[in-house]
Design a protein around this motif. Sequence first.
Motif, PDB file in Angstrom:
ATOM      1  N   MET A 193       6.173   9.415  -3.105  1.00  0.00           N
ATOM      2  CA  MET A 193       5.854  10.403  -4.139  1.00  0.00           C
ATOM      3  C   MET A 193       5.300  11.667  -3.502  1.00  0.00           C
ATOM      4  O   MET A 193       4.473  11.601  -2.602  1.00  0.00           O
ATOM      5  CB  MET A 193       4.811   9.864  -5.115  1.00  0.00           C
ATOM      6  N   ASN A 194       5.751  12.815  -4.006  1.00  0.00           N
ATOM      7  CA  ASN A 194       5.221  14.103  -3.588  1.00  0.00           C
ATOM      8  C   ASN A 194       4.378  14.645  -4.745  1.00  0.00           C
ATOM      9  O   ASN A 194       4.921  15.047  -5.761  1.00  0.00           O
ATOM     10  CB  ASN A 194       6.349  15.062  -3.230  1.00  0.00           C
ATOM     11  N   ILE A 195       3.062  14.648  -4.545  1.00  0.00           N
ATOM     12  CA  ILE A 195       2.119  15.010  -5.600  1.00  0.00           C
ATOM     13  C   ILE A 195       1.474  16.344  -5.244  1.00  0.00           C
ATOM     14  O   ILE A 195       0.947  16.512  -4.144  1.00  0.00           O
ATOM     15  CB  ILE A 195       1.029  13.925  -5.737  1.00  0.00           C
ATOM     16  N   GLU A 196       1.520  17.269  -6.184  1.00  0.00           N
ATOM     17  CA  GLU A 196       0.864  18.566  -6.018  1.00  0.00           C
ATOM     18  C   GLU A 196      -0.165  18.725  -7.118  1.00  0.00           C
ATOM     19  O   GLU A 196       0.142  18.507  -8.302  1.00  0.00           O
ATOM     20  CB  GLU A 196       1.879  19.708  -6.103  1.00  0.00           C
ATOM     21  N   VAL A 197      -1.388  19.099  -6.729  1.00  0.00           N
ATOM     22  CA  VAL A 197      -2.462  19.350  -7.690  1.00  0.00           C
ATOM     23  C   VAL A 197      -2.901  20.794  -7.507  1.00  0.00           C
ATOM     24  O   VAL A 197      -3.211  21.222  -6.395  1.00  0.00           O
ATOM     25  CB  VAL A 197      -3.658  18.402  -7.472  1.00  0.00           C
ATOM     26  N   VAL A 198      -2.913  21.535  -8.612  1.00  0.00           N
ATOM     27  CA  VAL A 198      -3.322  22.935  -8.585  1.00  0.00           C
ATOM     28  C   VAL A 198      -4.586  23.058  -9.414  1.00  0.00           C
ATOM     29  O   VAL A 198      -4.615  22.630 -10.575  1.00  0.00           O
ATOM     30  CB  VAL A 198      -2.218  23.847  -9.148  1.00  0.00           C
ATOM     31  N   GLN A 199      -5.633  23.627  -8.815  1.00  0.00           N
ATOM     32  CA  GLN A 199      -6.889  23.855  -9.507  1.00  0.00           C
ATOM     33  C   GLN A 199      -6.925  25.289 -10.016  1.00  0.00           C
ATOM     34  O   GLN A 199      -6.606  26.224  -9.279  1.00  0.00           O
ATOM     35  CB  GLN A 199      -8.069  23.647  -8.543  1.00  0.00           C
ATOM     36  N   ALA A 200      -7.323  25.469 -11.281  1.00  0.00           N
ATOM     37  CA  ALA A 200      -7.487  26.798 -11.841  1.00  0.00           C
ATOM     38  C   ALA A 200      -8.833  27.359 -11.373  1.00  0.00           C
ATOM     39  O   ALA A 200      -9.852  26.689 -11.427  1.00  0.00           O
ATOM     40  CB  ALA A 200      -7.446  26.744 -13.363  1.00  0.00           C
ATOM     41  N   VAL A 201      -8.827  28.607 -10.907  1.00  0.00           N
ATOM     42  CA  VAL A 201     -10.033  29.256 -10.418  1.00  0.00           C
ATOM     43  C   VAL A 201     -10.251  30.509 -11.254  1.00  0.00           C
ATOM     44  O   VAL A 201      -9.355  31.346 -11.375  1.00  0.00           O
ATOM     45  CB  VAL A 201      -9.899  29.621  -8.926  1.00  0.00           C
ATOM     46  N   GLY A 202     -11.451  30.624 -11.815  1.00  0.00           N
ATOM     47  CA  GLY A 202     -11.765  31.801 -12.629  1.00  0.00           C
ATOM     48  C   GLY A 202     -12.164  32.974 -11.753  1.00  0.00           C
ATOM     49  O   GLY A 202     -12.464  32.847 -10.573  1.00  0.00           O
ATOM     50  N   GLY A 203     -12.133  34.119 -12.310  1.00  0.00           N
ATOM     51  CA  GLY A 203     -12.537  35.323 -11.578  1.00  0.00           C
ATOM     52  C   GLY A 203     -11.739  36.509 -12.060  1.00  0.00           C
ATOM     53  O   GLY A 203     -10.818  36.396 -12.856  1.00  0.00           O
ATOM     54  N   GLY A 204     -12.075  37.639 -11.564  1.00  0.00           N
ATOM     55  CA  GLY A 204     -11.360  38.799 -12.045  1.00  0.00           C
ATOM     56  C   GLY A 204     -11.387  39.856 -11.092  1.00  0.00           C
ATOM     57  O   GLY A 204     -11.040  40.516 -10.355  1.00  0.00           O
ATOM     58  N   MET A 223       0.847  -1.167   0.000  1.00  0.00           N
ATOM     59  CA  MET A 223       0.000   0.000   0.000  1.00  0.00           C
ATOM     60  C   MET A 223       0.902   1.242   0.000  1.00  0.00           C
ATOM     61  O   MET A 223       1.564   1.515   0.982  1.00  0.00           O
ATOM     62  CB  MET A 223      -0.894  -0.024   1.238  1.00  0.00           C
ATOM     63  N   PRO A 224       0.959   1.969  -1.122  1.00  0.00           N
ATOM     64  CA  PRO A 224       1.849   3.123  -1.206  1.00  0.00           C
ATOM     65  C   PRO A 224       1.443   4.249  -0.260  1.00  0.00           C
ATOM     66  O   PRO A 224       0.262   4.479  -0.024  1.00  0.00           O
ATOM     67  CB  PRO A 224       1.714   3.582  -2.651  1.00  0.00           C
ATOM     68  N   GLN A 225       2.436   4.933   0.256  1.00  0.00           N
ATOM     69  CA  GLN A 225       2.218   6.134   1.065  1.00  0.00           C
ATOM     70  C   GLN A 225       2.778   7.305   0.265  1.00  0.00           C
ATOM     71  O   GLN A 225       3.958   7.322  -0.076  1.00  0.00           O
ATOM     72  CB  GLN A 225       2.916   6.024   2.407  1.00  0.00           C
ATOM     73  N   VAL A 226       1.902   8.256  -0.066  1.00  0.00           N
ATOM     74  CA  VAL A 226       2.289   9.407  -0.875  1.00  0.00           C
ATOM     75  C   VAL A 226       1.902  10.689  -0.141  1.00  0.00           C
ATOM     76  O   VAL A 226       1.103  10.667   0.791  1.00  0.00           O
ATOM     77  CB  VAL A 226       1.601   9.375  -2.263  1.00  0.00           C
ATOM     78  N   THR A 227       2.465  11.800  -0.578  1.00  0.00           N
ATOM     79  CA  THR A 227       2.069  13.107  -0.062  1.00  0.00           C
ATOM     80  C   THR A 227       1.306  13.816  -1.158  1.00  0.00           C
ATOM     81  O   THR A 227       1.817  14.006  -2.260  1.00  0.00           O
ATOM     82  CB  THR A 227       3.303  13.928   0.347  1.00  0.00           C
ATOM     83  N   LEU A 228       0.053  14.190  -0.865  1.00  0.00           N
ATOM     84  CA  LEU A 228      -0.811  14.868  -1.820  1.00  0.00           C
ATOM     85  C   LEU A 228      -1.142  16.242  -1.278  1.00  0.00           C
ATOM     86  O   LEU A 228      -1.808  16.363  -0.248  1.00  0.00           O
ATOM     87  CB  LEU A 228      -2.082  14.065  -2.063  1.00  0.00           C
ATOM     88  N   ASN A 229      -0.627  17.275  -1.931  1.00  0.00           N
ATOM     89  CA  ASN A 229      -0.839  18.658  -1.502  1.00  0.00           C
ATOM     90  C   ASN A 229      -0.496  18.850  -0.021  1.00  0.00           C
ATOM     91  O   ASN A 229      -1.213  19.494   0.721  1.00  0.00           O
ATOM     92  CB  ASN A 229      -2.264  19.122  -1.796  1.00  0.00           C
ATOM     93  N   GLY A 230       0.596  18.241   0.402  1.00  0.00           N
ATOM     94  CA  GLY A 230       1.089  18.409   1.761  1.00  0.00           C
ATOM     95  C   GLY A 230       0.539  17.436   2.785  1.00  0.00           C
ATOM     96  O   GLY A 230       0.998  17.413   3.925  1.00  0.00           O
ATOM     97  N   ASP A 231      -0.448  16.622   2.424  1.00  0.00           N
ATOM     98  CA  ASP A 231      -1.044  15.646   3.339  1.00  0.00           C
ATOM     99  C   ASP A 231      -0.563  14.245   2.993  1.00  0.00           C
ATOM    100  O   ASP A 231      -0.688  13.815   1.843  1.00  0.00           O
ATOM    101  CB  ASP A 231      -2.574  15.673   3.259  1.00  0.00           C
ATOM    102  N   VAL A 232      -0.061  13.527   3.984  1.00  0.00           N
ATOM    103  CA  VAL A 232       0.393  12.149   3.773  1.00  0.00           C
ATOM    104  C   VAL A 232      -0.836  11.242   3.699  1.00  0.00           C
ATOM    105  O   VAL A 232      -1.725  11.315   4.534  1.00  0.00           O
ATOM    106  CB  VAL A 232       1.336  11.698   4.911  1.00  0.00           C
ATOM    107  N   LYS A 233      -0.865  10.414   2.653  1.00  0.00           N
ATOM    108  CA  LYS A 233      -1.992   9.512   2.426  1.00  0.00           C
ATOM    109  C   LYS A 233      -1.469   8.123   2.106  1.00  0.00           C
ATOM    110  O   LYS A 233      -0.468   7.972   1.419  1.00  0.00           O
ATOM    111  CB  LYS A 233      -2.814   9.985   1.229  1.00  0.00           C
TER     112      LYS A 233
END
Length: 66
Positions: free
Chosen positions: A55-66, A1-11
Amino acid sequence: MPQVTLNGDVKQTLHQNLLQLLDEMGQTQGRFAVEINGELIPKSQLANVTLQDGMNIEVVQAVGGG
């Protein structure tokens, strides 16, 4: 069972690939970018990335707005 870091949280996960993990975590909606250990991963390759311990995984969500 892999242990990874996703956006700073170990999972720990039973999933085999990155796309499965991101789907479960609700990280695949809208526009997003994924980086593993500092390397940008094309969305078309997410299902081909096998999860591995540390693995150190970072996910960035694009947010619209102005």
